[in-house]
Design a protein around this motif. Structure first.
Motif, PDB file in Angstrom:
ATOM      1  N   VAL A 137       0.684  -1.288  -0.144  1.00 56.36           N
ATOM      2  CA  VAL A 137       0.108   0.015   0.104  1.00 56.36           C
ATOM      3  C   VAL A 137       0.881   1.336   0.028  1.00 56.36           C
ATOM      4  O   VAL A 137       2.008   1.363   0.749  1.00 56.36           O
ATOM      5  CB  VAL A 137      -1.044   0.091   1.241  1.00 56.36           C
ATOM      6  N   ARG A 138       0.419   2.272  -0.887  1.00 59.45           N
ATOM      7  CA  ARG A 138       1.463   3.478  -0.822  1.00 59.45           C
ATOM      8  C   ARG A 138       0.784   4.387   0.101  1.00 59.45           C
ATOM      9  O   ARG A 138      -0.439   4.578   0.445  1.00 59.45           O
ATOM     10  CB  ARG A 138       1.167   4.027  -2.459  1.00 59.45           C
ATOM     11  N   GLU A 139       1.399   5.589   0.251  1.00 63.04           N
ATOM     12  CA  GLU A 139       0.998   6.767   0.771  1.00 63.04           C
ATOM     13  C   GLU A 139       0.061   7.550   0.021  1.00 63.04           C
ATOM     14  O   GLU A 139       0.349   7.493  -1.201  1.00 63.04           O
ATOM     15  CB  GLU A 139       1.860   7.644   1.416  1.00 63.04           C
ATOM     16  N   PRO A 140      -1.073   8.298   0.385  1.00 63.80           N
ATOM     17  CA  PRO A 140      -1.126   8.557   1.797  1.00 63.80           C
ATOM     18  C   PRO A 140      -2.239   7.448   2.533  1.00 63.80           C
ATOM     19  O   PRO A 140      -2.404   7.448   3.567  1.00 63.80           O
ATOM     20  CB  PRO A 140      -1.881   9.824   1.665  1.00 63.80           C
ATOM     21  N   TYR A 141      -2.385   6.427   1.636  1.00 58.20           N
ATOM     22  CA  TYR A 141      -3.539   5.361   2.056  1.00 58.20           C
ATOM     23  C   TYR A 141      -2.865   4.615   3.297  1.00 58.20           C
ATOM     24  O   TYR A 141      -3.729   4.507   4.108  1.00 58.20           O
ATOM     25  CB  TYR A 141      -3.805   4.263   1.071  1.00 58.20           C
ATOM     26  N   LYS A 142      -1.461   4.510   3.057  1.00 61.37           N
ATOM     27  CA  LYS A 142      -0.812   3.615   4.475  1.00 61.37           C
ATOM     28  C   LYS A 142      -1.185   4.204   5.797  1.00 61.37           C
ATOM     29  O   LYS A 142      -1.569   3.703   6.506  1.00 61.37           O
ATOM     30  CB  LYS A 142       0.710   3.686   4.004  1.00 61.37           C
ATOM     31  N   GLY A 143      -1.103   5.580   5.638  1.00 61.91           N
ATOM     32  CA  GLY A 143      -1.244   6.511   6.649  1.00 61.91           C
ATOM     33  C   GLY A 143      -2.765   6.435   7.303  1.00 61.91           C
ATOM     34  O   GLY A 143      -2.982   6.568   8.447  1.00 61.91           O
ATOM     35  N   PHE A 144      -3.668   6.408   6.410  1.00 58.77           N
ATOM     36  CA  PHE A 144      -5.062   6.489   6.696  1.00 58.77           C
ATOM     37  C   PHE A 144      -5.369   5.059   7.304  1.00 58.77           C
ATOM     38  O   PHE A 144      -6.010   5.109   8.584  1.00 58.77           O
ATOM     39  CB  PHE A 144      -6.074   6.492   5.248  1.00 58.77           C
ATOM     40  N   ILE A 145      -4.780   4.086   6.763  1.00 61.00           N
ATOM     41  CA  ILE A 145      -4.939   2.620   6.977  1.00 61.00           C
ATOM     42  C   ILE A 145      -4.515   2.503   8.521  1.00 61.00           C
ATOM     43  O   ILE A 145      -5.226   2.073   9.506  1.00 61.00           O
ATOM     44  CB  ILE A 145      -4.592   1.551   6.201  1.00 61.00           C
ATOM     45  N   ASN A 146      -3.245   3.066   8.842  1.00 62.89           N
ATOM     46  CA  ASN A 146      -2.658   2.956  10.404  1.00 62.89           C
ATOM     47  C   ASN A 146      -3.625   3.689  11.131  1.00 62.89           C
ATOM     48  O   ASN A 146      -3.780   3.267  12.324  1.00 62.89           O
ATOM     49  CB  ASN A 146      -1.107   3.673  10.435  1.00 62.89           C
TER      50      ASN A 146
END
Ligand code: NPW
Ligand code: K
Length: 498
Positions: A137-146
């Motif tokens: 998963v790429r940013e910014p999705y990675k941050g949303f998921i975390n």
């Protein structure tokens, strides 16, 4: 219930839309509405619901869910996680409808924004990424998921937890940990893989109106249901005699390991086999016979002189040992038996070379390995197998012409022609010595009663797991359950099935 890879799901969808003529927007409407209908009964009224929406059609489902909840008077906030330009097609259409009915779109394109929007949410509906996810998963999705994973809100994923690929090989790195996942149209394969299954939380499959014809010939993988097992059960003929439902030979056990084969034979008899003979070391016979009065016994040294055509099915392996004599017996039976042959435990390793050489191609050969045994048959690491159990099983079954039952929480059964089925009965109580021996007995009995070894295997693991489930619901727990309890529970399974 079909189980699909991402590619298979897209093929099915393409057929339903392109060939059958169901408009894609109808599928999206059905998907969103059916998820909203599942969520509504769980709501009390004052909850703040945040629908986190990504660029693709998974986000499109999110717009529909947000609209339906809003129309019903719930406090649903739609949070768009991508710039406007990324939203297209049916997803864009549903975003516009959402706005036209009075919905207000909020934007979060950085983790900071996302966290701020999330703060008041009691429920997060995760419609960020669907089956279009590829790779890490790429940013910014990675941050949303975390951020979602750090929150205390209840998390409901649309179709698949964001960040998980639908197919094999998924790592589960940076994926939403859902409390509940509503899968759409078909179950996704990664819901049955050890690494990714836990991310789905409780899951449920929702029908979105994809026609049966769109699945046929595009997917040959299904979950075994109790209805499937019922359909294949033979009624006992009132004129039957003890030879009607199979004369089975079980080869295994040894002086210091008599229990395994005792459980195998007991399970075979409980599963309806007419007559069973146990061939074992002479010294083991008294102790086995004391625990199973219904079977007949032979010294295993006499196997080379036996007329194998007397038997309708043979199982070998449990408690057999890895010595040279055991190897010779396996060789003898593997080449000589014309009837269905069930190979388990120690016998698997002895049979490895003959399997790869295709010695029994055309004759029913049923293998029941656990992942360690399967990895040894394939000469690969267990981790590699567990990340790709469906494709390794399919390749091995096709190459060797054998039927493979790969044990696990989600046991996978594979036929040489590519059919696969997944079992989800059973519980952690089965993680105990002897339960595999019981399964071998059930497999043998059903292989003698059913023409298709694939059906025999998938019914066998369903019955085995169901027996454990019934025992844990009634008399036992996952802690104290013993393999012999699983044998005893077979009676309750049949009472439920019939
Ligand atoms: N099947 C059916 O019949 C129906 C299916 N429906 C629904 O459609 C969903 C599938 O929709 P879909 O094909 O648009 O894919 P989906 O996952 O929403 O978006 C892909 C986006 O992900 C992104 N992206 C990819 N990888 C990434 C990564 N590693 N890290 C970060 N981003 C990544 C990629 O970005 P890009 O690479 O293009 O920049 C793209 O924007 C399905 O799950 C179901 O919910 C229903 O509506 C009803 C009928
Ligand atoms: K999702």
């Amino acid at each position: 219930m079909y189980i699909v890879t991402a590619q298979e799901m897209y093929d099915i969808e393409r057929h339903a839309i392109g060939e059958v003529g169901i408009p894609s927007v109808v599928l999206m409407e059905t998907a969103g509405r059916s998820i909203a209908s599942e969520i509504v009964p769980q709501l009390k009224g004052p909850e703040q619901i945040m629908v986190a929406i990504g660029a693709g059609n998974n986000g499109g489902d999110g717009w529909v869910i947000a609209r339906v909840l809003l129309e019903k008077g719930y406090q649903a906030i739609a949070v768009q996680t991508v710039p406007d330009a990324k939203i297209k097609g049916d997803a864009l259409l549903n975003k516009q409808i959402f706005e036209k009915v009075g919905g207000h779109v909020e934007y979060a394109t950085t983790q900071g924004d996302f966290k701020a929007k999330m703060r008041k949410a009691d429920i997060i509906i995760d419609a960020i990424l669907g089956i279009g996810t590829r790779g890490d998963v790429r940013e910014p999705y990675k941050g949303f998921i975390n951020s979602i994973n750090e929150s205390c809100a209840t998390v409901i994923s649309v179709d698949i937890p964001s960040g998980i690929e639908a197919s094999e090989g998924a790592t589960g790195k940076d994926a939403v940990q859902a409390d509940q996942t509503y899968m759409l149209g078909a179950a996704k394969l990664s819901a049955f893989l050890p690494k990714t299954a836990p991310y789905f939380g409780e899951w449920q499959l929702l029908d979105i109106g994809l026609p049966r014809i769109s699945f046929e010939s595009r997917v040959n993988r299904k979950l075994t249901t109790i209805a499937d097992v019922r359909k294949t059960l033979q009624k006992r003929n009132p004129f039957a005699h003890k030879g009607t439902y199979g004369k089975g030979l079980i080869v295994g056990g040894s002086e210091f390991m008599p229990g395994s084969v005792t459980m195998t034979v007991m399970a075979a008899l409980r599963t309806g086999a007419g007559l069973c003979t146990v061939a074992t070391e002479k010294a083991a016979i008294p102790s086995i016979a004391a625990n199973c009065l219904e079977a007949m016994y032979k010294d295993r040294a006499g196997i080379p002189e036996m007329d194998l055509s007397d038997f309708d099915g043979i199982a070998m392996g449990p408690g057999m040992g890895q010595d040279k004599t055991a190897g010779e017996l396996v060789n003898n039976l593997f080449r000589g038996a014309e009837c269905p042959l069930v190979i388990d435990a120690d016998a698997l390793q002895h049979a490895k070379e003959m399997l790869h050489a295709g010695v029994r191609k055309g004759r029913a050969t049923l293998l029941t390995p656990h992942p360690g045994e399967m990895a040894r048959l394939l000469d690969i690491e267990i981790g590699e197998l567990l990340a790709n159990p469906f494709s390794y099983s399919a390749r091995f079954a096709e190459q060797t012409g054998s039927y493979v039952l790969l044990k696990g929480k989600h046991t996978i059964v594979t036929a040489p022609d590519g059919r696969q089925s997944v079992n989800n009965t059973g519980n952690a109580g089965l993680a105990k010595g002897g339960t595999g021996d019981v399964l071998t007995g059930i497999v043998l009995a059903l292989a003698m009663q059913q023409d298709d070894p694939f059906e025999a295997l998938r019914c066998a693991c369903h019955i085995h797991g169901l027996s454990a489930d019934i025992q844990v619901e009634s008399a036992h727990s996952e802690h104290d359950l013993l393999a012999t309890d699983v044998v005893k529970g077979i009676g309750a399974v049949y009472r439920k099935l019939l």
